[in-house]
Write an enzyme that holds these catalytic residues in place. Sequence first.
Site, short mmCIF file in Angstrom:
data_model
loop_
_atom_site.label_atom_id
_atom_site.label_comp_id
_atom_site.label_asym_id
_atom_site.label_seq_id
_atom_site.Cartn_x
_atom_site.Cartn_y
_atom_site.Cartn_z
N ARG A 90 70.21 28.45 48.47
CA ARG A 90 69.64 28.08 47.17
C ARG A 90 70.55 28.49 46.01
O ARG A 90 70.08 28.89 44.94
CB ARG A 90 68.24 28.68 46.99
CG ARG A 90 67.26 28.27 48.08
CD ARG A 90 67.05 26.75 48.13
NE ARG A 90 66.15 26.39 49.21
CZ ARG A 90 66.56 26.00 50.43
NH1 ARG A 90 67.86 25.92 50.70
NH2 ARG A 90 65.69 25.68 51.36
N SER B 34 58.35 25.14 47.59
CA SER B 34 58.27 26.55 47.98
C SER B 34 58.55 27.41 46.74
O SER B 34 59.61 27.28 46.12
CB SER B 34 59.30 26.85 49.07
OG SER B 34 59.02 26.13 50.24
N GLU C 52 61.97 31.10 43.70
CA GLU C 52 62.98 30.05 43.85
C GLU C 52 62.93 29.13 42.63
O GLU C 52 63.91 28.50 42.27
CB GLU C 52 62.70 29.26 45.13
CG GLU C 52 63.71 28.20 45.46
CD GLU C 52 63.45 27.57 46.82
OE1 GLU C 52 63.45 26.33 46.90
OE2 GLU C 52 63.24 28.31 47.80
#
Length: 305
Positions: free
Chosen positions: A177, A227, A297
């Site tokens: 990420r 998420s 995230e």
Amino acid sequence: MKEMIKEKLTEILKPEAVTENASMAEYTSFRAGGCADLLAAPENTGELRAVLRLLDSEGCPHMILGNGSNILVRDGGYRGVIVKIGDAFDNVRVEGDKVICGAGTRMASVARAALTENLSGFEFASGIPGSIGGAVFMNAGAYGGEMADILEKVHVVSPDGSCEYDISAAELDMGYRHTALHETGDIVTEAILKLQPGDRDEIREKMNDLNSRRNSKQPVNYPSAGSFFKRPEGHFAGALIQDAGFKGLAVGGAQVSELHAGFIINRGGATASDILQLMEIVQAGIMDMAGVRLEPEVRIIGEEL
């Protein structure tokens, strides 16, 4: 300053491409959050560069926004200009085993183009919400694949709009990420993906299977940002949250999904503050239970009310 910046932006863009007090709930997948002072939507790379040069020269705070599927704007809004990489950058073409995509192209559109040309390798991403630009920026991934596996290079514009150039995937230092774009601030305008020839029926079957799994296990019927937390080393965020008993926990209109505890959803009327309070409750609970710090995230920007 806002009025002056707005006037100068309308000298670069069409008047309808500049929005004052733009509700970020309309531009983000969470369907929550405050307003940006201004939103500018350039229609090509030349306009994008001109906008960036203006904002840089005036010292005006600004941020790049793609499809808004991984961002939350606090309820106080954003003091500055949101530069939207949108439909004008939504294009895709195939040349041999390469798929060339504008940064605003939806992941599903890329998947359809690859399927049409019997190209395999993008199946893992076919159900990821959002656009190619954001997927590259975050090195998005799912079901064992990630953008780093298929990205060959990107075309970018420098943060100040002064130049544009290509960067290879190797130079992007793509990790979990994360890419070097987080540090450089370069803005992706186009991505070149390298796929492999495959069997159309097999590609379609894999895409359908992954999308079916996603739809059955994730709360796709509610606004969310996917998420919410990064995967902590040695753990799965959703499993930790479920084990802590937080599944279904709600603050206002925000809720830890009862279908998948790794998701925070807007079940109706959630404010950004609802979402952030719920995030903090979950973080504190997991730290107490497992000694693990959950990191969002989702990118969180803007001011509190």
